[in-house]
Design an enzyme around this catalytic site. Structure first.
Site, PDB file in Angstrom:
ATOM      1  N   GLN A 112      -3.443 -21.647  18.943  1.00  0.00           N
ATOM      2  CA  GLN A 112      -4.107 -20.834  18.347  1.00  0.00           C
ATOM      3  C   GLN A 112      -4.480 -19.558  18.945  1.00  0.00           C
ATOM      4  O   GLN A 112      -4.631 -18.546  18.383  1.00  0.00           O
ATOM      5  CB  GLN A 112      -5.517 -21.379  17.938  1.00  0.00           C
ATOM      6  CG  GLN A 112      -5.750 -22.386  16.802  1.00  0.00           C
ATOM      7  CD  GLN A 112      -7.056 -23.155  16.958  1.00  0.00           C
ATOM      8  OE1 GLN A 112      -7.844 -22.724  17.505  1.00  0.00           O
ATOM      9  NE2 GLN A 112      -6.889 -24.328  16.277  1.00  0.00           N
ATOM     10  N   CYS A 113      -3.895 -19.466  20.265  1.00  0.00           N
ATOM     11  CA  CYS A 113      -3.895 -18.381  21.047  1.00  0.00           C
ATOM     12  C   CYS A 113      -2.847 -17.084  20.875  1.00  0.00           C
ATOM     13  O   CYS A 113      -1.757 -17.654  20.367  1.00  0.00           O
ATOM     14  CB  CYS A 113      -3.470 -18.776  22.489  1.00  0.00           C
ATOM     15  SG  CYS A 113      -4.953 -19.599  23.243  1.00  0.00           S
TER      16      CYS A 113
ATOM     17  N   ARG B  35      -2.113 -26.497  14.432  1.00  0.00           N
ATOM     18  CA  ARG B  35      -2.751 -25.307  15.096  1.00  0.00           C
ATOM     19  C   ARG B  35      -3.910 -25.853  16.188  1.00  0.00           C
ATOM     20  O   ARG B  35      -4.797 -25.980  15.830  1.00  0.00           O
ATOM     21  CB  ARG B  35      -3.345 -24.159  14.428  1.00  0.00           C
ATOM     22  CG  ARG B  35      -2.385 -24.062  13.163  1.00  0.00           C
ATOM     23  CD  ARG B  35      -2.654 -22.542  12.348  1.00  0.00           C
ATOM     24  NE  ARG B  35      -2.538 -21.436  12.998  1.00  0.00           N
ATOM     25  CZ  ARG B  35      -3.067 -20.160  12.641  1.00  0.00           C
ATOM     26  NH1 ARG B  35      -3.481 -20.262  11.579  1.00  0.00           N
ATOM     27  NH2 ARG B  35      -2.698 -19.152  13.475  1.00  0.00           N
TER      28      ARG B  35
ATOM     29  N   THR C 102       0.704  -1.213  -0.063  1.00  0.00           N
ATOM     30  CA  THR C 102      -0.078   0.038   0.072  1.00  0.00           C
ATOM     31  C   THR C 102       0.887   1.226   0.069  1.00  0.00           C
ATOM     32  O   THR C 102       0.514   2.050  -0.579  1.00  0.00           O
ATOM     33  CB  THR C 102      -1.102   0.162   1.238  1.00  0.00           C
ATOM     34  OG1 THR C 102      -1.784  -1.267   1.045  1.00  0.00           O
ATOM     35  CG2 THR C 102      -1.661   1.274   1.482  1.00  0.00           C
TER      36      THR C 102
ATOM     37  N   THR D  60       1.567  -4.821   4.171  1.00  0.00           N
ATOM     38  CA  THR D  60       1.068  -5.379   5.572  1.00  0.00           C
ATOM     39  C   THR D  60       0.924  -6.670   5.373  1.00  0.00           C
ATOM     40  O   THR D  60       0.957  -7.262   6.694  1.00  0.00           O
ATOM     41  CB  THR D  60       0.383  -4.437   6.447  1.00  0.00           C
ATOM     42  OG1 THR D  60      -0.661  -4.249   5.620  1.00  0.00           O
ATOM     43  CG2 THR D  60       1.138  -2.884   6.299  1.00  0.00           C
ATOM     44  N   ASP D  61       0.158  -7.186   4.619  1.00  0.00           N
ATOM     45  CA  ASP D  61      -0.543  -8.201   4.655  1.00  0.00           C
ATOM     46  C   ASP D  61       0.452  -9.700   4.884  1.00  0.00           C
ATOM     47  O   ASP D  61      -0.002 -10.459   5.806  1.00  0.00           O
ATOM     48  CB  ASP D  61      -1.479  -8.647   3.665  1.00  0.00           C
ATOM     49  CG  ASP D  61      -2.533  -7.842   3.440  1.00  0.00           C
ATOM     50  OD1 ASP D  61      -2.920  -7.203   4.126  1.00  0.00           O
ATOM     51  OD2 ASP D  61      -3.199  -7.722   2.099  1.00  0.00           O
TER      52      ASP D  61
END
Ligand code: ASP
Length: 345
Positions: free
Chosen positions: A278-279, A246, A13, A89-90
């Site tokens: 996954q936390c 995960r 971006t 950023t992705d």
């Protein structure tokens, strides 16, 4: 001597412009970026830049692009004091993680930044991010060494270790966070470095870049309702050498016999399975619950508090180095470049 900084522009971006017809953002070339940040010239640095032949939206980032970035840094390593990588950023946290493994013995700053709004927009965050990234890349300690000597992400008010960071917001200017490691610097009126958290290399070695990454890795997400058939199908993925599993909470998974059998069989076949929670905060402590214990007994390795981004790129890197499953299992559980903390509980 003026600090010498090389900017590697990949797209994202920060350098995009609006398509007049569709209003969608698309990558533009670097000359446009520099035209929009005349303030850069106020820094008394020697700044050069190179750019991808085709700047990309970072959703298109892949290991070949990582190789190009790593090569741009390695080939120019002796001629610059620091490097700033401009990136969307992705997938920024994936690139930061990959580079941290690929740039072996890195002892100079590689600061990755981008922006949420294009640099040509009035309210852009890109100008400030670029200027601050350049200042951080140029910063020196009293002994003359660069303050930062690792891959880091600079975004808005914080500098994070690259392989500890995660994109946490699609809207907020503070788009990144490291949930398990303190900030490397806080940016306000000044830049306050957190010297205790920054990497320090007492006996620097020559840079040893590794360019090969093995993409025969996948991730499997646990969720209530995951069926045996679905799990077995994913575990049997042909050619897959490593899997990021995960899991829930402190590394927990279903205790059903079919689940344990399916995972054990994959481990027996030689697939390396890494347990990553996954936390967003905290890590894997398999001995806290029976469900975690059972999983560890199958031969699944604990990922401790590693991020998903660092876990998947570390697996690509370790297999890319031609290591066998046993060697990968050993190294994946150890911190190589500050990407995880071994826990004593
Ligand atoms: N889609 C963009 C990219 O990652 C988003 C951004 O740069 O913020 O390239």
């Amino acid at each position: 001597m003026k600090p010498r900084i090389l900017i590697v522009y990949t797209g994202g971006t920060i350098g995009m412009i609006e398509d007049p017809k569709t209003k969608a953002l698309r990558p533009f070339d670097f000359s446009h970026l520099m035209e929009n940040v005349p303030k850069v010239k106020m820094l008394d640095y020697k700044i050069d830049n190179i750019q991808f032949s085709q700047p990309i939206d970072s959703s298109d980032m892949d290991p070949d692009h990582w190789k190009t970035i790593a090569r741009s840094i390695a080939d120019n390593y002796d001629f610059y004091d620091g490097f700033v990588v401009l990136h969307g950023t992705d997938t920024m946290a994936y690139t930061a993680s990959a580079l941290s493994f690929m740039l072996g013995n890195l002892d100079k700053p590689v600061i990755i930044t981008g922006s949420q709004l294009p640099i040509g927009e009035v309210r852009t965050d890109g100008e400030e991010n670029l200027i601050t990234a350049l200042q951080i890349a140029a910063d020196r300690r009293p002994d003359g060494k660069t303050t930062v000597s690792e891959v880091a992400i600079l975004f808005e008010n914080y500098l994070w270790r690259g392989n500890r960071a995660t994109k946490r917001s699609a809207d907020n200017f503070n788009a990144f966070k490291s949930n398990n490691y303190p900030q490397l610097a806080k940016i306000g009126l000044g830049i306050q470095f957190n010297y205790d958290a920054l990497a320090r290399h007492c006996h620097p070695q020559p840079l040893t870049p590794y360019y090969e990454l093995d993409t025969n890795v996948v991730s499997i997400d646990l969720f209530p309702g995951l069926s045996e058939q679905n799990l077995r199908y994913q575990l049997a993925n042909p050619g897959v050498k490593g899997i990021i599993l995960r899991t829930y909470g402190a590394g927990n998974a279903p205790t059903s016999q079919w689940f344990i059998d399916a995972v054990s069989e994959a481990v027996q076949r030689g697939v390396v399975i890494l347990n990553v929670t996954q936390c967003v905060n905290g890590g894997v402590h398999t001995n806290r619950y029976v469900s975690g214990d059972l999983l560890a007994a199958t031969g699944v390795i604990s990922g401790h508090d590693i991020t998903f981004e660092a876990a998947i790129t570390k697996m690509m890197y370790l297999f890319g180095r031609g290591l066998d499953a046993e060697q990968v299992k050993k190294l994946i559980a150890e911190p190589l470049v500050g990407e995880l903390t071994l826990s004593s509980i």
